[in-house]
Motif scaffolding. Sequence first.
Motif, short mmCIF file in Angstrom:
data_model
loop_
_atom_site.label_atom_id
_atom_site.label_comp_id
_atom_site.label_asym_id
_atom_site.label_seq_id
_atom_site.Cartn_x
_atom_site.Cartn_y
_atom_site.Cartn_z
N UNK A 82 0.97 -1.30 -0.01
CA UNK A 82 -0.09 0.07 -0.07
C UNK A 82 0.94 1.31 -0.11
N UNK A 83 2.10 1.30 0.70
CA UNK A 83 2.93 2.33 0.65
C UNK A 83 3.32 2.90 -0.67
N UNK A 84 3.98 1.56 -1.23
CA UNK A 84 4.58 1.61 -2.55
C UNK A 84 3.37 2.31 -3.52
N UNK A 85 2.30 2.03 -3.33
CA UNK A 85 1.23 2.25 -4.07
C UNK A 85 0.78 3.64 -4.14
N UNK A 116 -4.23 10.08 6.05
CA UNK A 116 -5.19 10.00 7.10
C UNK A 116 -4.71 10.89 8.14
N UNK A 117 -5.83 11.16 9.00
CA UNK A 117 -5.60 11.96 10.24
C UNK A 117 -4.79 11.62 11.28
N UNK A 118 -4.21 10.57 11.36
CA UNK A 118 -2.78 9.90 12.02
C UNK A 118 -1.53 10.76 11.85
N UNK A 119 -1.65 11.27 10.66
CA UNK A 119 -0.41 11.99 10.23
C UNK A 119 -0.75 13.61 10.77
N UNK A 120 -1.95 13.94 10.95
CA UNK A 120 -2.14 15.30 11.31
C UNK A 120 -1.84 15.67 12.54
N UNK A 121 -0.63 15.71 12.97
CA UNK A 121 -0.15 16.02 14.52
C UNK A 121 -0.74 17.21 15.00
N UNK A 152 3.36 5.65 5.41
CA UNK A 152 3.01 6.67 4.81
C UNK A 152 1.71 7.40 4.95
N UNK A 153 0.40 6.26 5.46
CA UNK A 153 -0.73 6.62 5.78
C UNK A 153 -1.29 7.34 4.66
N UNK A 154 -0.96 7.15 3.43
CA UNK A 154 -1.76 8.13 2.39
C UNK A 154 -2.96 7.40 1.78
N UNK A 155 -3.90 8.08 1.14
CA UNK A 155 -5.09 7.57 0.54
C UNK A 155 -5.23 8.59 -0.74
#
Length: 277
Positions: A73-76, A244-249, A274-277
Amino acid sequence: MNDETPAQVPGDQARPPLVPEAEVLAEARRRSRRSFIGLGLAGLAGLGGWGWLLSRPNDAGIPQPLRKVLDANSRLTSAYYKQTRLAPEFPRSRARMPRKNGKAGLKTALDPAAWRLQVKDFATGRTQEFSLADIQALPRVEMTTELKCIEGWSTVVNWTGARFSDFLARYPLAARTGQPADPQNPAANLAPYVDIRTPDEEYFVGLDMPSALHPQTLLCYEMNGQPLTDGHGAPLRLVTPLKYGIKHIKRIGSIAFADTRPKDYWAELGYDWDAGH
């Protein structure tokens, strides 16, 4: 035909004979047994698969097969990422108050007036301090985007702040040569990663530099037209709507730059770094 012989209704001869109740019950029992056995075998297969999964060696806190899925998923998301790809924006009227969701890094009392953002210079290693007024003096950016939580919910929110890229253009702290960060023409010795932490360092996130320099990544100080509240990360938080919100420190305390991928709070617990979407 006499009075004792009933008249035949058309179609009667095509009807199958009634099956005795005993045979019906016997067939129902046979089918129930087959269903029970089938479900039991499926359940055992599921348990066996889960047992096999849990028996695999761990990789960064989770079984290797799950880690491979997260890495894929991170690579994608990395391959799909582009500076020109923007999160959808919405009318300001659709903005709502999101959930607070999580207190890590927010438990200690903080005096907003005394707060300072500490940024470590990648070239010299020295730390510079910035007040909220310093951030607010940068070009003001307002956007209304969707905050997506990894739990599955989302809320449209209006954010106001300064682009992270504008901060690094005004204060060139991320390159070894001291060059301003330019998303379109990044310096060859620009740090590849950013490490962001709360003042107590209880919560921390890592970003790749392209994500930090994305035009929608903000050092945010207002939400829905009002200064941030304590529960939503006052006085300064990160907003990066392609993640995703987990990165929104929330409640940013320090920023540093790194050659290697920094630790990330939820990645340490087995989530996608990466936690991207």
